[in-house]
Design an enzyme around this catalytic site. Structure first.
Site, short mmCIF file in Angstrom:
data_model
loop_
_atom_site.label_atom_id
_atom_site.label_comp_id
_atom_site.label_asym_id
_atom_site.label_seq_id
_atom_site.Cartn_x
_atom_site.Cartn_y
_atom_site.Cartn_z
N GLY A 24 22.38 51.73 9.32
CA GLY A 24 21.66 52.43 8.24
C GLY A 24 21.32 51.46 7.12
N ALA A 25 21.00 50.21 7.51
CA ALA A 25 20.93 49.11 6.54
C ALA A 25 19.62 49.04 5.77
CB ALA A 25 21.15 47.79 7.28
N ASN A 26 18.65 49.87 6.12
CA ASN A 26 17.34 49.76 5.46
C ASN A 26 17.20 50.68 4.26
OD1 ASN A 26 17.18 51.78 7.82
ND2 ASN A 26 15.51 52.41 6.48
N GLY A 28 19.27 53.21 0.96
CA GLY A 28 20.41 53.79 0.25
C GLY A 28 21.65 52.91 0.24
N GLY A 30 23.57 51.72 2.69
CA GLY A 30 23.57 50.56 3.60
C GLY A 30 22.76 49.42 3.03
N SER A 152 32.43 60.63 3.39
CA SER A 152 31.95 61.42 2.25
C SER A 152 33.03 62.37 1.74
CB SER A 152 30.74 62.24 2.70
OG SER A 152 30.30 63.05 1.64
N TYR A 178 27.44 68.91 8.05
CA TYR A 178 27.68 67.58 7.47
C TYR A 178 29.19 67.36 7.30
CZ TYR A 178 27.29 63.78 4.01
OH TYR A 178 27.39 62.58 3.33
#
Ligand SMILES: NC(=O)c1ccc[n+]([C@@H]2O[C@H](COP(=O)([O-])OP(=O)(O)OC[C@H]3O[C@@H](n4cnc5c(N)ncnc54)[C@H](OP(=O)(O)O)[C@@H]3O)[C@@H](O)[C@H]2O)c1
Length: 294
Positions: A24-26, A28, A30, A152, A178
């Site tokens: 998820g590095a692209n 927020g 990450g 979370s 979630y």
């Protein structure tokens, strides 16, 4: 939640040359981890599902900081793609110092992946569970190494239904789906920590703050308008704080042997009781292994 306003730790230790995989590095959380790790000299591997988005981020970061950043593609709603990404990582990186599992979603509607999993359960739990499992021997061989689960405080919204992980009988809501996926991840994090005890590899979970990111933007217009006008401006902080916290968890010497804990950013915090049930955790572990085809 007690530590929402606590003052945080920060690390100055160098990460020069350390191979850090960030999912998820692209975007927020990450993305902020990548920025901070790049400034600390790490060799970063971004695991993303969209090459164009990933390339854009890489270009922006290397223009600002001389950093080595590679890209590996995987859609976490498809476990076959996670397996392929893990094989690429094992082929290309003889050592892995840090794995940060940040990819995640919040979906207000129940959707099903092509393999038949409820999507948030697959993306938030099964996919990182599979990726971590497939990289475990390499992490052990790279010891000392660290795994960080971007979890979370939302795990408090729901326990994990071992017998209804796809929400076929219980009523699905975005917050419950979630929360349940994050609880499943916590339950198995304690099992990973036990399996790794004495290996020099640590695994911890963290809440990245309540920060302004793209989470939830996959949902309908109504939710996005609500988020834009009511949630984000009032409640949410700069996601740079998440990058700082992840850097501390990845780099701080005082964290070298700490494992099996939950942090609110950098403050050790007690998870909900339903996430601390170790008997259920063992069942969640076996179920996750079975569903992930391990
Ligand atoms: N923001 C907060 O306040 C907050 C609070 C608690 C926990 N978290 C956790 O922080 C993590 C990161 O979320 P964020 O807030 O940074 O949200 P974000 O900006 O939406 O980032 C989420 C990342 O996950 C990726 N992703 C989503 N679905 C994916 C899939 N099917 N396959 C591969 N990658 C996928 C996204 O890729 P695309 O850009 O391609 O969609 C993006 O890179 C999540 O695990 C979330 O639960 C966030």
């Amino acid at each position: 939640m007690a530590n929402r306003h606590a003052s945080q730790h920060a690390a100055t230790a160098s990460m020069a040359g350390k191979v850090c995989i960030v999912t998820g590095a692209n975007s927020g959380v990450g993305l902020e981890a990548v920025r901070k790790l790049a400034s600390g000299g790490a060799h970063i591997v971004m695991v993303c599902r969209d090459r164009v988005k990933a390339e854009k981020v890489r270009e922006e970061i290397v223009a600002a900081t001389p950093a080595r950043i590679d890209i590996v593609l995987a859609d976490f709603s498809d476990l076959d793609q996670v397996r392929t990404a893990a094989a690429t990582l094992l082929r290309d990186y003889p050592r892995i110092d840090v794995l940060i599992n940040s990819a995640g979603i919040h979906s207000t509607t129940r959707t099903i992946t092509k393999a038949g999993f409820e999507t948030a359960f697959c993306v938030n739990h099964l996919a990182p569970f599979l990726l971590t499992s497939l990289l475990l021997d390499r992490l052990r061989a790279s010891s000392p190494a660290r795994v960080i689960q971007v979890n979370s405080e939302g795990h408090r919204f729901s326990g994990f239904h071992l017998d209804d992980y796809n929400w076929e009988r219980n009523r699905y809501t975005g917050l419950k789906g979630y929360g349940s996926s994050k609880t499943a991840q916590l339950l198995t994090t304690w099992e990973f920590a036990d399996a790794l005890a004495g290996s020099g590899v640590t695994i911890n979970a963290m809440h990245p703050g309540d920060v302004r990111t793209n989470i939830g933007n996959n949902n309908g217009l109504l939710y996005r308008l609500f988020k834009r006008f009511f949630i984000s401006p009032l409640m949410l902080k700069d996601p740079a704080i998440s990058g700082e916290a992840l850097y501390w968890l990845a780099a701080a010497p005082e964290m070298a042997t700490v494992s099996g804990r939950f942090f609110h950013l950098t403050i050790d915090e007690k998870p909900a009781a339903h996430a601390l049930d170790r008997a259920k955790g063992k069942e969640a572990w076996e179920l996750s292994r079975k569903l992930a085809g391990l």
